[in-house]
Scaffold this active site. Sequence first.
Site, PDB file in Angstrom:
ATOM      1  N   ASN A 201       0.936  -1.500   0.068  1.00  0.00           N
ATOM      2  CA  ASN A 201       0.070  -0.160   0.108  1.00  0.00           C
ATOM      3  C   ASN A 201       0.816   1.201   0.239  1.00  0.00           C
ATOM      4  O   ASN A 201       1.492   1.717   1.050  1.00  0.00           O
ATOM      5  CB  ASN A 201      -0.751   0.286   1.569  1.00  0.00           C
ATOM      6  CG  ASN A 201      -1.611   0.962   1.192  1.00  0.00           C
ATOM      7  OD1 ASN A 201      -1.959   1.773   0.318  1.00  0.00           O
ATOM      8  ND2 ASN A 201      -2.399   1.540   2.584  1.00  0.00           N
TER       9      ASN A 201
ATOM     10  N   LYS B  90       0.010   3.952  -0.375  1.00  0.00           N
ATOM     11  CA  LYS B  90      -0.927   5.398   0.285  1.00  0.00           C
ATOM     12  C   LYS B  90      -0.137   6.885  -0.663  1.00  0.00           C
ATOM     13  O   LYS B  90      -0.402   6.687  -2.482  1.00  0.00           O
ATOM     14  CB  LYS B  90      -0.057   5.691   1.086  1.00  0.00           C
ATOM     15  CG  LYS B  90      -0.277   4.353   2.187  1.00  0.00           C
ATOM     16  CD  LYS B  90      -0.238   4.743   3.875  1.00  0.00           C
ATOM     17  CE  LYS B  90      -0.191   3.572   4.847  1.00  0.00           C
ATOM     18  NZ  LYS B  90       0.017   3.489   6.329  1.00  0.00           N
TER      19      LYS B  90
ATOM     20  N   HIS C 263      -9.833   0.888   4.658  1.00  0.00           N
ATOM     21  CA  HIS C 263      -8.283   1.192   5.672  1.00  0.00           C
ATOM     22  C   HIS C 263      -8.639   2.128   6.740  1.00  0.00           C
ATOM     23  O   HIS C 263      -9.911   3.514   6.029  1.00  0.00           O
ATOM     24  CB  HIS C 263      -7.405   2.297   4.406  1.00  0.00           C
ATOM     25  CG  HIS C 263      -5.903   1.902   4.986  1.00  0.00           C
ATOM     26  ND1 HIS C 263      -5.498   2.973   6.067  1.00  0.00           N
ATOM     27  CD2 HIS C 263      -5.279   1.034   5.160  1.00  0.00           C
ATOM     28  CE1 HIS C 263      -4.018   2.689   6.426  1.00  0.00           C
ATOM     29  NE2 HIS C 263      -3.906   1.238   5.408  1.00  0.00           N
TER      30      HIS C 263
ATOM     31  N   GLU D  85      -6.986   4.707   7.621  1.00  0.00           N
ATOM     32  CA  GLU D  85      -7.035   6.242   7.200  1.00  0.00           C
ATOM     33  C   GLU D  85      -8.756   6.070   6.739  1.00  0.00           C
ATOM     34  O   GLU D  85      -9.022   8.054   6.559  1.00  0.00           O
ATOM     35  CB  GLU D  85      -5.750   6.237   6.342  1.00  0.00           C
ATOM     36  CG  GLU D  85      -4.353   6.006   7.018  1.00  0.00           C
ATOM     37  CD  GLU D  85      -3.223   5.337   6.778  1.00  0.00           C
ATOM     38  OE1 GLU D  85      -2.624   5.428   5.284  1.00  0.00           O
ATOM     39  OE2 GLU D  85      -2.191   5.445   7.324  1.00  0.00           O
TER      40      GLU D  85
ATOM     41  N   GLU E 220      -5.164  -5.195  10.397  1.00  0.00           N
ATOM     42  CA  GLU E 220      -5.078  -4.169  10.802  1.00  0.00           C
ATOM     43  C   GLU E 220      -4.562  -3.193  11.398  1.00  0.00           C
ATOM     44  O   GLU E 220      -5.656  -2.542  11.970  1.00  0.00           O
ATOM     45  CB  GLU E 220      -4.820  -3.068   9.525  1.00  0.00           C
ATOM     46  CG  GLU E 220      -3.878  -3.851   8.550  1.00  0.00           C
ATOM     47  CD  GLU E 220      -3.320  -2.692   7.258  1.00  0.00           C
ATOM     48  OE1 GLU E 220      -2.220  -2.726   6.843  1.00  0.00           O
ATOM     49  OE2 GLU E 220      -4.523  -1.664   6.670  1.00  0.00           O
TER      50      GLU E 220
ATOM     51  N   GLY F 253       2.272   2.355  10.660  1.00  0.00           N
ATOM     52  CA  GLY F 253       3.170   4.024  10.516  1.00  0.00           C
ATOM     53  C   GLY F 253       3.299   3.725  11.984  1.00  0.00           C
ATOM     54  O   GLY F 253       4.334   4.919  12.191  1.00  0.00           O
TER      55      GLY F 253
ATOM     56  N   SER G 141       3.331  -1.981  10.435  1.00  0.00           N
ATOM     57  CA  SER G 141       4.505  -2.309  10.546  1.00  0.00           C
ATOM     58  C   SER G 141       5.074  -3.134  10.525  1.00  0.00           C
ATOM     59  O   SER G 141       6.099  -3.697  11.231  1.00  0.00           O
ATOM     60  CB  SER G 141       4.929  -1.433  12.176  1.00  0.00           C
ATOM     61  OG  SER G 141       4.303  -0.043  11.758  1.00  0.00           O
TER      62      SER G 141
END
Length: 257
Positions: A9, A11, A102, A104, A174, A180, A220
């Site tokens: 991904n 991003k 996701h 985010e 996730e 991150g 991560s």
Amino acid sequence: MRKKIVAGNWKMNTNVDEGKKLSQEICEMIKKKPLKTIYGSPGVILFPPFVHIIEIAKIIKDVEGVFVGAQNCYSELSGAYTGEISAPMIKSAGATHVLIGHSERRKLFNESNKMLAAKTSFAIENGLNVVFCCGESLEERENEIHFEVIRRQLKEGLFWLDIESFSNVIIAYEPVWAIGTGKTATPDQAQQMHAFIRELIAEKYGKELADSFSILYGGSCNAKNAQQLFEQEDVDGGLIGGASLKAGDFFKIIQSF
Ligand code: PGA
């Protein structure tokens, strides 16, 4: 046997030239050392920004087991939705997969389970495979409601699909606190949640489908910890953010099974 998958991904990173170079480097490495046949197909999915897809689809075309997908899509086919991109458009650009849900997007763009359910439906009806993300926040884990949170995200976002449509889905677990942050879930934490997700799938769609269903870990995951995570019985690969932006690291992760 379950498909082993490593997805990158990207991003909102890389311009088109950088993205082409990155995917070329990854493909070169894979061509020199082809994916083990145990992976089946698909093995590797790249999720670059929308504007890269046409170019990257050309680059991966002849590399077996490598696919390209979009990071999002809208839940309508066409019309007055300025700035949005539909599943048929993504498909016509050469993509085969789309990332939906996701964290985010859930957090920064207020995407609800209901909205994600609609996006998933449109994507599958229009011939895309969906990588559906779920994951709990740190607060939810500390309050020990993480299993409940995942159950709700899957129930409301996915589990209304019929069995045929559901077989076009891959789930990525996730945990939000691991994305991150450099803080990975332990292999035990990942295994526990993946086994729980597989159980939920078995309850809803039967054991046969659950046993052959790919569940990826994200958060991560990197070249150093991938092997330990992928060794877990119910972890079938990873959805990789930061470490997918360096061809060498990403390739090491691909080789971690
Ligand atoms: P990360 O991101 O690997 O950088 O933690 C994973 C993701 O957001 O998909």
